[in-house]
Each structure stands twice: as structure tokens, then as C-alpha cells.
Design an enzyme around this catalytic site. Structure first.
Site, PDB file in Angstrom:
ATOM      1  N   LYS A 187      50.397 121.305 108.741  1.00 49.32           N
ATOM      2  CA  LYS A 187      49.344 120.598 107.125  1.00 49.32           C
ATOM      3  C   LYS A 187      50.419 119.715 106.233  1.00 49.32           C
ATOM      4  O   LYS A 187      49.701 119.026 106.426  1.00 49.32           O
ATOM      5  CB  LYS A 187      49.040 121.873 106.852  1.00 49.32           C
ATOM      6  CG  LYS A 187      47.883 122.025 106.239  1.00 49.32           C
ATOM      7  CD  LYS A 187      47.211 123.401 105.124  1.00 49.32           C
ATOM      8  CE  LYS A 187      46.532 122.867 104.386  1.00 49.32           C
ATOM      9  NZ  LYS A 187      46.156 124.331 103.762  1.00 49.32           N
ATOM     10  N   GLU A 193      61.525 122.516 109.096  1.00 47.86           N
ATOM     11  CA  GLU A 193      61.617 122.147 111.675  1.00 47.86           C
ATOM     12  C   GLU A 193      60.613 121.620 112.121  1.00 47.86           C
ATOM     13  O   GLU A 193      61.911 121.410 113.323  1.00 47.86           O
ATOM     14  CB  GLU A 193      61.003 124.169 111.209  1.00 47.86           C
ATOM     15  CG  GLU A 193      62.030 125.150 110.789  1.00 47.86           C
ATOM     16  CD  GLU A 193      62.119 125.502 109.465  1.00 47.86           C
ATOM     17  OE1 GLU A 193      61.264 125.052 108.974  1.00 47.86           O
ATOM     18  OE2 GLU A 193      61.841 126.798 108.963  1.00 47.86           O
ATOM     19  N   GLY A 246      47.015 127.448 106.721  1.00 44.68           N
ATOM     20  CA  GLY A 246      47.481 126.908 107.926  1.00 44.68           C
ATOM     21  C   GLY A 246      47.835 128.542 108.687  1.00 44.68           C
ATOM     22  O   GLY A 246      47.429 128.058 109.659  1.00 44.68           O
ATOM     23  N   ARG A 247      47.386 129.245 108.259  1.00 40.44           N
ATOM     24  CA  ARG A 247      47.092 130.935 109.106  1.00 40.44           C
ATOM     25  C   ARG A 247      45.695 130.825 109.959  1.00 40.44           C
ATOM     26  O   ARG A 247      45.047 131.953 109.885  1.00 40.44           O
ATOM     27  CB  ARG A 247      48.078 131.883 109.187  1.00 40.44           C
ATOM     28  CG  ARG A 247      46.992 132.298 107.306  1.00 40.44           C
ATOM     29  CD  ARG A 247      48.139 133.273 106.721  1.00 40.44           C
ATOM     30  NE  ARG A 247      47.857 133.374 104.458  1.00 40.44           N
ATOM     31  CZ  ARG A 247      48.189 132.825 103.844  1.00 40.44           C
ATOM     32  NH1 ARG A 247      48.620 131.393 104.133  1.00 40.44           N
ATOM     33  NH2 ARG A 247      47.550 133.098 102.764  1.00 40.44           N
ATOM     34  N   GLU A 332      50.965 137.312 104.632  1.00 39.71           N
ATOM     35  CA  GLU A 332      51.646 135.845 104.328  1.00 39.71           C
ATOM     36  C   GLU A 332      50.113 135.677 103.728  1.00 39.71           C
ATOM     37  O   GLU A 332      50.117 136.112 102.145  1.00 39.71           O
ATOM     38  CB  GLU A 332      51.303 134.805 105.254  1.00 39.71           C
ATOM     39  CG  GLU A 332      51.894 133.535 104.301  1.00 39.71           C
ATOM     40  CD  GLU A 332      52.066 132.405 105.696  1.00 39.71           C
ATOM     41  OE1 GLU A 332      53.659 132.455 105.682  1.00 39.71           O
ATOM     42  OE2 GLU A 332      51.281 132.075 105.749  1.00 39.71           O
ATOM     43  N   HIS A 363      57.207 153.555 126.016  1.00 35.70           N
ATOM     44  CA  HIS A 363      58.358 154.841 126.551  1.00 35.70           C
ATOM     45  C   HIS A 363      59.926 153.789 125.139  1.00 35.70           C
ATOM     46  O   HIS A 363      60.701 154.000 125.544  1.00 35.70           O
ATOM     47  CB  HIS A 363      58.599 154.111 127.352  1.00 35.70           C
ATOM     48  CG  HIS A 363      57.624 154.356 128.341  1.00 35.70           C
ATOM     49  ND1 HIS A 363      57.870 155.583 129.591  1.00 35.70           N
ATOM     50  CD2 HIS A 363      56.940 153.916 128.893  1.00 35.70           C
ATOM     51  CE1 HIS A 363      56.341 155.961 129.921  1.00 35.70           C
ATOM     52  NE2 HIS A 363      55.617 154.595 129.945  1.00 35.70           N
ATOM     53  N   LYS A 473      63.106 128.391 101.321  1.00 40.20           N
ATOM     54  CA  LYS A 473      62.187 127.491 101.256  1.00 40.20           C
ATOM     55  C   LYS A 473      64.333 126.227 100.621  1.00 40.20           C
ATOM     56  O   LYS A 473      64.467 125.224 101.377  1.00 40.20           O
ATOM     57  CB  LYS A 473      61.864 126.974 101.728  1.00 40.20           C
ATOM     58  CG  LYS A 473      60.917 127.288 102.671  1.00 40.20           C
ATOM     59  CD  LYS A 473      59.626 126.347 103.220  1.00 40.20           C
ATOM     60  CE  LYS A 473      58.537 126.477 103.859  1.00 40.20           C
ATOM     61  NZ  LYS A 473      57.200 126.136 103.559  1.00 40.20           N
TER      62      LYS A 473
HETATM   63  O1  F6P Z   1      56.622 128.614 105.195  1.00 43.03           O
HETATM   64  C1  F6P Z   1      55.071 129.095 105.882  1.00 43.03           C
HETATM   65  C2  F6P Z   1      54.210 128.521 105.707  1.00 43.03           C
HETATM   66  O2  F6P Z   1      53.660 127.468 105.272  1.00 43.03           O
HETATM   67  C3  F6P Z   1      53.050 128.758 106.364  1.00 43.03           C
HETATM   68  O3  F6P Z   1      51.829 129.099 105.452  1.00 43.03           O
HETATM   69  C4  F6P Z   1      52.399 127.547 107.880  1.00 43.03           C
HETATM   70  O4  F6P Z   1      51.595 127.734 108.075  1.00 43.03           O
HETATM   71  C5  F6P Z   1      53.517 127.247 107.723  1.00 43.03           C
HETATM   72  O5  F6P Z   1      54.755 127.261 106.768  1.00 43.03           O
HETATM   73  C6  F6P Z   1      53.910 125.469 108.491  1.00 43.03           C
HETATM   74  O6  F6P Z   1      53.978 124.747 107.675  1.00 43.03           O
HETATM   75  P1  F6P Z   1      52.809 123.462 108.104  1.00 43.03           P
HETATM   76  O7  F6P Z   1      52.067 123.818 108.736  1.00 43.03           O
HETATM   77  O8  F6P Z   1      52.486 122.631 106.573  1.00 43.03           O
HETATM   78  O9  F6P Z   1      54.236 122.321 108.841  1.00 43.03           O
END
Ligand code: F6P
Length: 503
Positions: A187, A193, A246-247, A332, A363, A473
Site C-alpha cells: 500500500k 521487507e 491494508g487488512r 491489528e 490431537h 519498525k
Molecule cells: O506494519 C503493519 C502494516 O502496515 C499493515 O497494516 C500492512 O498490511 C502491512 O504493514 C504492509 O504494509 P504495506 O502494504 O504498506 O507494505
């Protein structure tokens, strides 16, 4: 005491009865507490909700103006005040402010055109897709492809989220760079990462002899300028609105790999199923509204009975990623401590969502659910139609096990031997899908979104920001940048594993 606190006090003072006693004294209980919507049976009858509690929570919902909050959500008003934004995921499925719906549908048309072009081999003979993203930019597509893409002869997709390159290494292992499309989903288009994984995946394409690796990338983002700056041509940048969290974003461009792997028709059906649940949430009375009743259950156990967790068990291999998807959606969103006005919320917010798949979990962890000291409201999610062509006895056994667990948790069993005694009266909800197909999963995921929202409104919190993830972060950046003092434990770990930091 204000109206809201009075409603909570009434809920706390409500008489308590065992589940079996509730069934015995309320002949209409099953009908009152179960409903069918969007190809899904929602059965809340094995929870402690009764007519009095439903009325009590409905009163709380009125004091918290759930109806007004719901209207504001669908009208595209600012329901995320800390970020000054609307939350327009439902506009992606045609339910929202007309201008937002029009914008979402124009962006979907771009997405579809790109899928048509890929299918027409405009990028060569693409067979594989590597989707790089994390959190909300990965969990939704991962869940959908895993649930619906089994046995498909369309594109083979791998979702890579972990910055540990072992994940990327595993994903590319079976793929040929010459027939692989790279999708970068973020987003913000700044997530460290994702950016590092993207660079390594581009290097993999280059090493595999792809002449123009950047021509093989599709970007999914609410920050198109950043994707273009990264080197991706505008025609392959699929934007989505800043006001889609995002979620909550799998309905937007973030759903691209799922639309590619499952086909556009399936993606549209997913949106339609979600839209049907949107309409149900908007229009059904609170007492017959699946997401609202589920939120009443959540609040009852978290706030009145002190349950700190809730467990979700998918009694279907195709839904095995559902607990992970829900962990982000619920924790979240509602893992907050302050109300919209910044004052302490003063009561428990989101429980810890955890879970697994049946029958494996039976189990492993079910011992605690049946005889442990923690109260854990359990949610069973199953489907009537199997997802395989093996002997139907497999599916019969799966469903029998699922229903037996709910019955056993509720009934318990007395014994003179304390080790063999089951207290019972342990609550569960059963969510039974007619089948696992795009419209039904659309309805299921929209149900969870609205349930999360309804919980937030009952608590007076903002489900649409996530400032809690920022501190870690920042710390990672500080460690990476060096020149900063940390606590002795962190310093020692850095020294041992990384040989100290560059100053
Ligand atoms: O660190 C959490 C977050 O901001 C989430 O809310 C989001 O889904 C994820 O990181 C990934 O963010 P992006 O889509 O900006 O890479």
C-alpha cells in the site's frame, strides 16, 4: 453514569445460566440464535447469549450509535479520524459512496485489462506468479489462492512475505524466470521487507536471463508515484484508494494475484458475495444480523466473562490459512487501548485470536479447551461440500468430528474421577458454509470485517489505524543505522549475532 456505562452494568448484572439449561428452558433458542446468510449458517446457539443478553447488547449498540457508525462507514465519511480517512473497502464491492464505487470499479477495469493482456501472452508465456507483500498485502491473496486455487490449471502463484530469504528461495525453486511474473504489493510502497524481497526477486529474474526484469513487474499500491519511481511502468501499476486499509484490501488491486490465479469471473463472484454480506450488515435488524450477533458474543466473553483469547478452527483444509488472516484483521484492528477521543477504553478490547485446523488441533490443543482453566470461546468453520474426490467418508468424519467437539464442549461429562471429569458449559459458535466457492468466501470475509467493525463501535475505538506497529519498525531502523545505544540485552544480542553495528 452515562447510558453506555449503564448498558454495560446491566450486561454485567445479567443472570447467568449454563448452556444446557438455556437450551432446556428456551424452546426457540436455536431459531433465535442461528441464521442463514450468503450460503452460510451462523449458529450462535451454543454461546451464552439469550434473549436478555441480546436485548442488553442491542441497547449498548444503540447508545454507541452502531447504526449511525455503520451508515457513516458505507457513506464514505471519515471513520478513521486519527488518519483523517474513510474506510472504503466496501466500495470495492459496489457498496458505498457513488463516487468511491465508480472510482473502485474503474480501477477494477484496469486490473481486468491487465489480466486479459497477461492471458493473451502480452508478457510472453507466463505460467508462474511471485507475489511479494506482507501483512494485509499478502494474507488475503494467500488465503484466497490456497482456498480456491487447488487443482487449477491456471497460473501457479507463490506468496512471499518474510524478509528471511529462505521464503523467496522456496518460492522460486519450482519456477522458471522466463515464465514468471513478479507482483510487488505494498500500500505504502515503502515497507522494508517487501522492498528488499522485491530487489532480490528482480535479481533472480536478471540472473535467469530475463532481459527486461522491470517489464515483468506489476505493482499493487496506493502510492503509484513511488512504484513508478521504483522503475515500474505506469501501465503496470495498479493503484487502489488510500482509504482502503491494508487488512481490508484483498477486494482491491491487492487481490490481483488471486484474480489472475482464479480467473476474473471468480474474483467478481467474490466481490458479489461480499456485497451480499454488506447489504445484510447494513439492513438486517441488530438481533438478526450475523456480524452484530457475533460481536455481541465477542464482547460478552471478553468483557463479561474475562476470556482473553478466542480460538478459530477451520474444519476444512482449504480454510487452513483463515486463522492467520483473522489474526491480522481482528488484532491489528481492535487491539487498542484508547477510545476515539484518546481516553482509556477502560475494558478489554480484542481478545487474542488463535486457532488451527481440525482435526489436527483436536490431537494437540483441545485438551486445554475441554479441561483447562482458561475460558476460550471457540469458533468452528466448516463446509458441507468436500474439496476433494476421495472417499466421501473423509468429509463425513471431518464434519462429525467438528460437530462432536462443539457438543462435547457444551455438554461436558461428570465423573467421580476428577481426571476424567469434563466441566462442560464451554461456548462455541459454528459457521457452516454450503460450499467453499468465491461468493461464499466473499460473504465470509465480509462477515469478519463487519464483525470487527461492530466490536470497535461497541467499544468506542478506531479499528482502522495501526500505530502500534510503528515503534518496532523505528527501532529496527535505529539498529540498522547504528550509532544508537540500546539496553544491555539488545546490545549483547546485536554483538553476538551481527558482530556489532557500523558507527
Ligand atoms: O506494519 C503493519 C502494516 O502496515 C499493515 O497494516 C500492512 O498490511 C502491512 O504493514 C504492509 O504494509 P504495506 O502494504 O504498506 O507494505
Amino acid at each position: 453514569m452515562d447510558e453506555t456505562n449503564r448498558a454495560w452494568a446491566a450486561l454485567e448484572a445479567a443472570p447467568r445460566a449454563a448452556l444446557t439449561a438455556l437450551f432446556a428452558r428456551e424452546p426457540g433458542r436455536l431459531g433465535a440464535l442461528s441464521l442463514d446468510e450468503g450460503g452460510i449458517r451462523f449458529d450462535f446457539s451454543k454461546t451464552h447469549l439469550d434473549a436478555g443478553l441480546v436485548a442488553g447488547f442491542a441497547a449498548l449498540a444503540r447508545h454507541q450509535d452502531l447504526a449511525g457508525a455503520r451508515d457513516a462507514l458505507f457513506a464514505g465519511n471519515i471513520v478513521n479520524p486519527t488518519e483523517g480517512r474513510a474506510a472504503e473497502h466496501s466500495a470495492e464491492r459496489g457498496q458505498g459512496a457513488p463516487e468511491s464505487v465508480a472510482r473502485a470499479s474503474a480501477l477494477h477495469a484496469r486490473m481486468r485489462a491487465l489480466i486479459d493482456a497477461i492471458e493473451a501472452e502480452a508478457f510472453g508465456p507466463i505460467r508462474h506468479v511471485i507475489h511479494i507483500g506482507i501483512g494485509g498485502s499478502a494474507l488475503g491473496p494467500d488465503f484466497l489462492i490456497d482456498a480456491l486455487g487447488r487443482g487449477s490449471d491456471r497460473y501457479e502463484a507463490a506468496i512471499v512475505s518474510n524478509v528471511d530469504a529462505a521464503a523467496l528461495e522456496e518460492a522460486v525453486a519450482g519456477f522458471d524466470p522466463q515464465t514468471t511474473l513478479l507482483v510487488i504489493a505494498s500500500k505504502t510502497f515503502t515497507t522494508s521487507e517487501t522492498m528488499l524481497n522485491a530487489r532480490s526477486a528482480i535479481a533472480w529474474l536478471e540472473d535467469g536471463g530475463v532481459e527486461d526484469p522491470y517489464g515483468r513487474i506489476v505493482a499493487l499500491t496506493a502510492a503509484p508515484d513511488k512504484a513508478i519511481e521504483f522503475g515500474i511502468d505506469e501501465t503496470r501499476v495498479l493503484p487502489f484508494s488510500e482509504s482502503v486499509g491494508g487488512r481490508y484490501s484483498l477486494w482491491s488491486a491487492i487481490g490481483f494475484p488471486a484474480a489472475l490465479a482464479l480467473g476474473w469471473e471468480a474474483f467478481e463472484q467474490l466481490l458479489e458475495g461480499a456485497a451480499a454480506m454488506d447489504r445484510h450488515f447494513r439492513l438486517a435488524p441488530l438481533e438478526r444480523n450475523a456480524p452484530v450477533l457475533a460481536a455481541f458474543v465477542d464482547r460478552y466473553y471478553a468483557n463479561i466473562r474475562g476470556a482473553e483469547t478466542r480460538a478459530v478452527f477451520a474444519y476444512d483444509e482449504r480454510l487452513r490459512l483463515l486463522p492467520s488472516y483473522l489474526q491480522q484483521l481482528e488484532m491489528e484492528s481492535d487491539g487498542k487501548s484508547v477510545k476515539l477521543d484518546g481516553s482509556p477504553v477502560g475494558r478489554a478490547t480484542a481478545p487474542i485470536t488463535w486457532g488451527g485446523v481440525g482435526t489436527d488441533a483436536q490431537h494437540a490443543v483441545f485438551q486445554l479447551l475441554h479441561q483447562g482453566t482458561h475460558l476460550v470461546p471457540v469458533e468452528f468453520v466448516a463446509a458441507i461440500e468436500p474439496g476433494h474426490s476421495y472417499d466421501e467418508e473423509h468429509h463425513r468424519q471431518l464434519l462429525i468430528n467438528c460437530f462432536a467437539q462443539g457438543a462435547a464442549l457444551m455438554a461436558g461429562k461428570a465423573s467421580d474421577d476428577p481426571h476424567r471429569s469434563y466441566p462442560g458449559d464451554r461456548p462455541s459458535t459454528t459457521i457452516l458454509l454450503d460450499r467453499i466457492d468465491p461468493p461464499t468466501l466473499g460473504a465470509l470475509l465480509a462477515f469478519y470485517e463487519h464483525r470487527t467493525f461492530a466490536n470497535a463501535v461497541l467499544l468506542g475505538i478506531n479499528p482502522f489505524d495501526q500505530y502500534g506497529v510503528e515503534l518496532g519498525k523505528e527501532m529496527a531502523k535505529s539498529i540498522d543505522g547504528g550509532g544508537m545505544d540500546f539496553d544491555p540485552s539488545t546490545e549483547a544480542l546485536i554483538e553476538k549475532a551481527l558482530g556489532g553495528l557500523d558507527e
